[in-house]
Design a protein around this motif. Structure first.
Motif, PDB file in Angstrom:
ATOM      1  N   LEU A   1       0.011  -4.699  -4.225  1.00 27.98           N
ATOM      2  CA  LEU A   1      -0.474  -3.854  -3.145  1.00 27.98           C
ATOM      3  C   LEU A   1       0.612  -2.870  -2.705  1.00 27.98           C
ATOM      4  O   LEU A   1       0.332  -1.691  -2.449  1.00 27.98           O
ATOM      5  CB  LEU A   1      -0.927  -4.721  -1.970  1.00 27.98           C
ATOM      6  N   SER A   2       1.856  -3.340  -2.629  1.00 33.53           N
ATOM      7  CA  SER A   2       2.955  -2.452  -2.250  1.00 33.53           C
ATOM      8  C   SER A   2       3.124  -1.325  -3.255  1.00 33.53           C
ATOM      9  O   SER A   2       3.358  -0.166  -2.878  1.00 33.53           O
ATOM     10  CB  SER A   2       4.261  -3.239  -2.114  1.00 33.53           C
ATOM     11  N   ARG A   3       3.024  -1.638  -4.540  1.00 33.30           N
ATOM     12  CA  ARG A   3       3.168  -0.593  -5.557  1.00 33.30           C
ATOM     13  C   ARG A   3       2.038   0.427  -5.456  1.00 33.30           C
ATOM     14  O   ARG A   3       2.261   1.639  -5.599  1.00 33.30           O
ATOM     15  CB  ARG A   3       3.229  -1.204  -6.958  1.00 33.30           C
ATOM     16  N   SER A   4       0.829  -0.025  -5.213  1.00 35.04           N
ATOM     17  CA  SER A   4      -0.307   0.887  -5.056  1.00 35.04           C
ATOM     18  C   SER A   4      -0.116   1.769  -3.833  1.00 35.04           C
ATOM     19  O   SER A   4      -0.397   2.981  -3.867  1.00 35.04           O
ATOM     20  CB  SER A   4      -1.615   0.092  -4.930  1.00 35.04           C
ATOM     21  N   PHE A   5       0.376   1.183  -2.758  1.00 28.79           N
ATOM     22  CA  PHE A   5       0.624   1.924  -1.517  1.00 28.79           C
ATOM     23  C   PHE A   5       1.707   2.984  -1.715  1.00 28.79           C
ATOM     24  O   PHE A   5       1.528   4.156  -1.367  1.00 28.79           O
ATOM     25  CB  PHE A   5       1.015   0.928  -0.421  1.00 28.79           C
ATOM     26  N   VAL A   6       2.824   2.588  -2.294  1.00 26.51           N
ATOM     27  CA  VAL A   6       3.929   3.532  -2.496  1.00 26.51           C
ATOM     28  C   VAL A   6       3.523   4.640  -3.460  1.00 26.51           C
ATOM     29  O   VAL A   6       3.849   5.814  -3.252  1.00 26.51           O
ATOM     30  CB  VAL A   6       5.190   2.792  -2.989  1.00 26.51           C
ATOM     31  N   HIS A   7       2.785   4.304  -4.508  1.00 29.40           N
ATOM     32  CA  HIS A   7       2.305   5.312  -5.457  1.00 29.40           C
ATOM     33  C   HIS A   7       1.421   6.340  -4.740  1.00 29.40           C
ATOM     34  O   HIS A   7       1.544   7.556  -4.972  1.00 29.40           O
ATOM     35  CB  HIS A   7       1.526   4.644  -6.583  1.00 29.40           C
ATOM     36  N   ALA A   8       0.555   5.869  -3.862  1.00 33.48           N
ATOM     37  CA  ALA A   8      -0.313   6.774  -3.107  1.00 33.48           C
ATOM     38  C   ALA A   8       0.502   7.653  -2.166  1.00 33.48           C
ATOM     39  O   ALA A   8       0.208   8.849  -1.994  1.00 33.48           O
ATOM     40  CB  ALA A   8      -1.356   5.978  -2.328  1.00 33.48           C
TER      41      ALA A   8
ATOM     42  N   ALA B   1       2.095  10.524  -3.930  1.00 35.02           N
ATOM     43  CA  ALA B   1       1.155  11.581  -4.287  1.00 35.02           C
ATOM     44  C   ALA B   1       0.695  12.388  -3.078  1.00 35.02           C
ATOM     45  O   ALA B   1       0.421  13.585  -3.196  1.00 35.02           O
ATOM     46  CB  ALA B   1      -0.061  10.968  -4.990  1.00 35.02           C
ATOM     47  N   THR B   2       0.619  11.728  -1.917  1.00 29.35           N
ATOM     48  CA  THR B   2       0.018  12.399  -0.748  1.00 29.35           C
ATOM     49  C   THR B   2       1.004  12.729   0.364  1.00 29.35           C
ATOM     50  O   THR B   2       0.771  13.663   1.139  1.00 29.35           O
ATOM     51  CB  THR B   2      -1.092  11.517  -0.151  1.00 29.35           C
ATOM     52  N   ALA B   3       2.085  11.973   0.477  1.00 24.12           N
ATOM     53  CA  ALA B   3       3.064  12.198   1.553  1.00 24.12           C
ATOM     54  C   ALA B   3       4.456  11.831   1.055  1.00 24.12           C
ATOM     55  O   ALA B   3       5.101  10.911   1.582  1.00 24.12           O
ATOM     56  CB  ALA B   3       2.695  11.377   2.783  1.00 24.12           C
ATOM     57  N   PRO B   4       4.971  12.548   0.042  1.00 28.80           N
ATOM     58  CA  PRO B   4       6.229  12.159  -0.594  1.00 28.80           C
ATOM     59  C   PRO B   4       7.457  12.260   0.305  1.00 28.80           C
ATOM     60  O   PRO B   4       8.475  11.627   0.020  1.00 28.80           O
ATOM     61  CB  PRO B   4       6.338  13.129  -1.780  1.00 28.80           C
ATOM     62  N   ASN B   5       7.359  13.023   1.385  1.00 27.57           N
ATOM     63  CA  ASN B   5       8.500  13.183   2.285  1.00 27.57           C
ATOM     64  C   ASN B   5       8.406  12.303   3.527  1.00 27.57           C
ATOM     65  O   ASN B   5       9.318  12.310   4.360  1.00 27.57           O
ATOM     66  CB  ASN B   5       8.636  14.646   2.707  1.00 27.57           C
ATOM     67  N   ALA B   6       7.319  11.576   3.657  1.00 23.22           N
ATOM     68  CA  ALA B   6       7.137  10.719   4.832  1.00 23.22           C
ATOM     69  C   ALA B   6       7.839   9.377   4.620  1.00 23.22           C
ATOM     70  O   ALA B   6       7.789   8.795   3.538  1.00 23.22           O
ATOM     71  CB  ALA B   6       5.656  10.492   5.094  1.00 23.22           C
ATOM     72  N   PHE B   7       8.501   8.908   5.654  1.00 19.89           N
ATOM     73  CA  PHE B   7       9.151   7.601   5.603  1.00 19.89           C
ATOM     74  C   PHE B   7       8.108   6.495   5.642  1.00 19.89           C
ATOM     75  O   PHE B   7       7.094   6.600   6.335  1.00 19.89           O
ATOM     76  CB  PHE B   7      10.086   7.409   6.801  1.00 19.89           C
ATOM     77  N   ILE B   8       8.375   5.427   4.922  1.00 19.75           N
ATOM     78  CA  ILE B   8       7.623   4.182   5.081  1.00 19.75           C
ATOM     79  C   ILE B   8       8.455   3.282   5.977  1.00 19.75           C
ATOM     80  O   ILE B   8       9.637   3.044   5.706  1.00 19.75           O
ATOM     81  CB  ILE B   8       7.373   3.499   3.728  1.00 19.75           C
TER      82      ILE B   8
ATOM     83  N   LEU C   1       8.867  -6.760   0.207  1.00 16.57           N
ATOM     84  CA  LEU C   1       8.627  -6.147  -1.090  1.00 16.57           C
ATOM     85  C   LEU C   1       8.320  -4.664  -0.931  1.00 16.57           C
ATOM     86  O   LEU C   1       8.634  -3.871  -1.821  1.00 16.57           O
ATOM     87  CB  LEU C   1       7.471  -6.856  -1.802  1.00 16.57           C
ATOM     88  N   THR C   2       7.737  -4.293   0.178  1.00 16.30           N
ATOM     89  CA  THR C   2       7.472  -2.882   0.447  1.00 16.30           C
ATOM     90  C   THR C   2       8.766  -2.081   0.380  1.00 16.30           C
ATOM     91  O   THR C   2       8.812  -1.003  -0.226  1.00 16.30           O
ATOM     92  CB  THR C   2       6.841  -2.704   1.846  1.00 16.30           C
ATOM     93  N   HIS C   3       9.814  -2.598   0.989  1.00 15.34           N
ATOM     94  CA  HIS C   3      11.110  -1.919   0.982  1.00 15.34           C
ATOM     95  C   HIS C   3      11.660  -1.819  -0.432  1.00 15.34           C
ATOM     96  O   HIS C   3      12.110  -0.746  -0.864  1.00 15.34           O
ATOM     97  CB  HIS C   3      12.094  -2.658   1.889  1.00 15.34           C
ATOM     98  N   ARG C   4      11.623  -2.906  -1.156  1.00 12.14           N
ATOM     99  CA  ARG C   4      12.176  -2.902  -2.509  1.00 12.14           C
ATOM    100  C   ARG C   4      11.441  -1.903  -3.397  1.00 12.14           C
ATOM    101  O   ARG C   4      12.067  -1.115  -4.128  1.00 12.14           O
ATOM    102  CB  ARG C   4      12.076  -4.302  -3.115  1.00 12.14           C
ATOM    103  N   VAL C   5      10.122  -1.911  -3.343  1.00 15.82           N
ATOM    104  CA  VAL C   5       9.321  -1.022  -4.179  1.00 15.82           C
ATOM    105  C   VAL C   5       9.537   0.439  -3.796  1.00 15.82           C
ATOM    106  O   VAL C   5       9.661   1.309  -4.660  1.00 15.82           O
ATOM    107  CB  VAL C   5       7.822  -1.402  -4.078  1.00 15.82           C
ATOM    108  N   ALA C   6       9.615   0.715  -2.503  1.00 14.84           N
ATOM    109  CA  ALA C   6       9.823   2.090  -2.043  1.00 14.84           C
ATOM    110  C   ALA C   6      11.179   2.623  -2.493  1.00 14.84           C
ATOM    111  O   ALA C   6      11.287   3.768  -2.948  1.00 14.84           O
ATOM    112  CB  ALA C   6       9.702   2.164  -0.530  1.00 14.84           C
ATOM    113  N   VAL C   7      12.221   1.799  -2.386  1.00  9.40           N
ATOM    114  CA  VAL C   7      13.565   2.212  -2.812  1.00  9.40           C
ATOM    115  C   VAL C   7      13.579   2.481  -4.316  1.00  9.40           C
ATOM    116  O   VAL C   7      14.139   3.488  -4.781  1.00  9.40           O
ATOM    117  CB  VAL C   7      14.603   1.142  -2.430  1.00  9.40           C
ATOM    118  N   GLU C   8      12.962   1.599  -5.088  1.00  9.67           N
ATOM    119  CA  GLU C   8      12.908   1.783  -6.541  1.00  9.67           C
ATOM    120  C   GLU C   8      12.202   3.085  -6.919  1.00  9.67           C
ATOM    121  O   GLU C   8      12.592   3.758  -7.876  1.00  9.67           O
ATOM    122  CB  GLU C   8      12.184   0.600  -7.196  1.00  9.67           C
ATOM    123  N   ALA C   9      11.165   3.431  -6.149  1.00 11.24           N
ATOM    124  CA  ALA C   9      10.360   4.616  -6.460  1.00 11.24           C
ATOM    125  C   ALA C   9      10.959   5.896  -5.884  1.00 11.24           C
ATOM    126  O   ALA C   9      10.500   6.993  -6.200  1.00 11.24           O
ATOM    127  CB  ALA C   9       8.943   4.428  -5.935  1.00 11.24           C
TER     128      ALA C   9
END
Length: 266
Positions: free
Chosen positions: A129-136, A139-146, A153-161
């Protein structure tokens, strides 16, 4: 290393029609924070309330964030809902897009996205779910902070991406040994002075006491408290006053991210 500057974020606009959940007025809280997580209609919020809250944040120079949740108005988004990752992420995109347009209407931009409640907690432990969220988001808000927890896991996936990310410290929630908050649907009245001491200690030492009685390390850039926590206005006042008295600057994530690390971590 002690923090020299920090963001304060709060959940806002959490009502629906004539119903309001928080005892504190958003206008009073807005003067004490630097970033606002604005409900986007699924767990709370409606178009008119979203518009009013965004306008208020823009007037105060507060960073504007979308606060999407599960489609759970009755349960205030604090009940986990089963669904395919694509379906859940589509709900996030839908809510985030609506909030972004209200920001544009008032000459502002979307600073961040912070999932709400049970969705936030599910993302923290669900890699698919985190990977799907970060991927979206890319695509839609690449400059917005999560906004998320450092141990998630959200943090780890976001940093990797390479997606911008802000790590949170929860002022009005308890921590377990894992470094994650202890999820609760209802919070009793808290002592504002004790919360202020907890926050200042976290900024000075990067440590927090767990429910088991241990001290653990905690890494963060932003301090979160909830507008629906009983006594939230008193908590916000005490917390902000204590931070200022300790020489810690308060600023939105968009400004904090542009400061050299030598300044943010004095």
């Amino acid at each position: 290393m002690a923090l020299a500057a920090v963001d304060i974020n709060c959940d806002m606009g959490e009502g629906f029609g004539q119903w309001r959940l928080a005892e504190a007025d958003d206008a009073a809280l807005m003067e004490l924070i630097s970033s606002a997580n604005i409900a986007t209609g699924f767990h709370a919020g409606d178009p008119s309330l979203m518009d009013a809250t965004v306008r208020l944040a823009a007037q105060h120079g507060v960073g504007i964030g979308a606060h999407p949740g599960y489609r759970d108005l009755q349960g205030f988004g604090r009940r986990r809902i089963e669904g395919a990752p694509e379906e859940i992420v589509n709900d996030i995109v839908y809510q985030t897009g609506a909030l972004r347009e209200f920001a544009r209407r008032h000459g502002a931009s979307l600073q961040h996205v912070k999932p709400h409640g049970a969705l936030y907690m599910e993302l923290a432990v669900n890699e698919e779910l985190s990977r799907s969220f970060v991927h979206a988001m890319q695509a839609t808000a690449p400059n917005a902070f999560i906004y998320c927890m450092d141990v998630s896991l959200t943090h780890r996936v976001a940093v990797e991406a390479g997606q911008p990310v802000i790590r949170e410290f929860y002022a009005d929630r308890d921590y377990g040994r894992s470094g994650s908050i202890v999820f609760t649907r209802r919070t009793g009245k808290l002592d504002p002075a004790a919360i202020a001491d907890k926050v200042v200690r976290a900024c000075r030492e990067q440590r927090v006491r767990t429910v088991e009685g241990d001290d653990i390390d905690i890494a963060f850039d932003s301090i979160c408290f909830h507008s629906d926590t009983p006594g939230s206005l008193a908590i916000a006042r005490a917390m902000r006053a204590a931070l200022v008295a300790d020489g810690i600057k308060i600023m939105p994530a968009s400004e904090l991210a542009h400061l050299p690390k030598a300044i943010t971590r004095g």
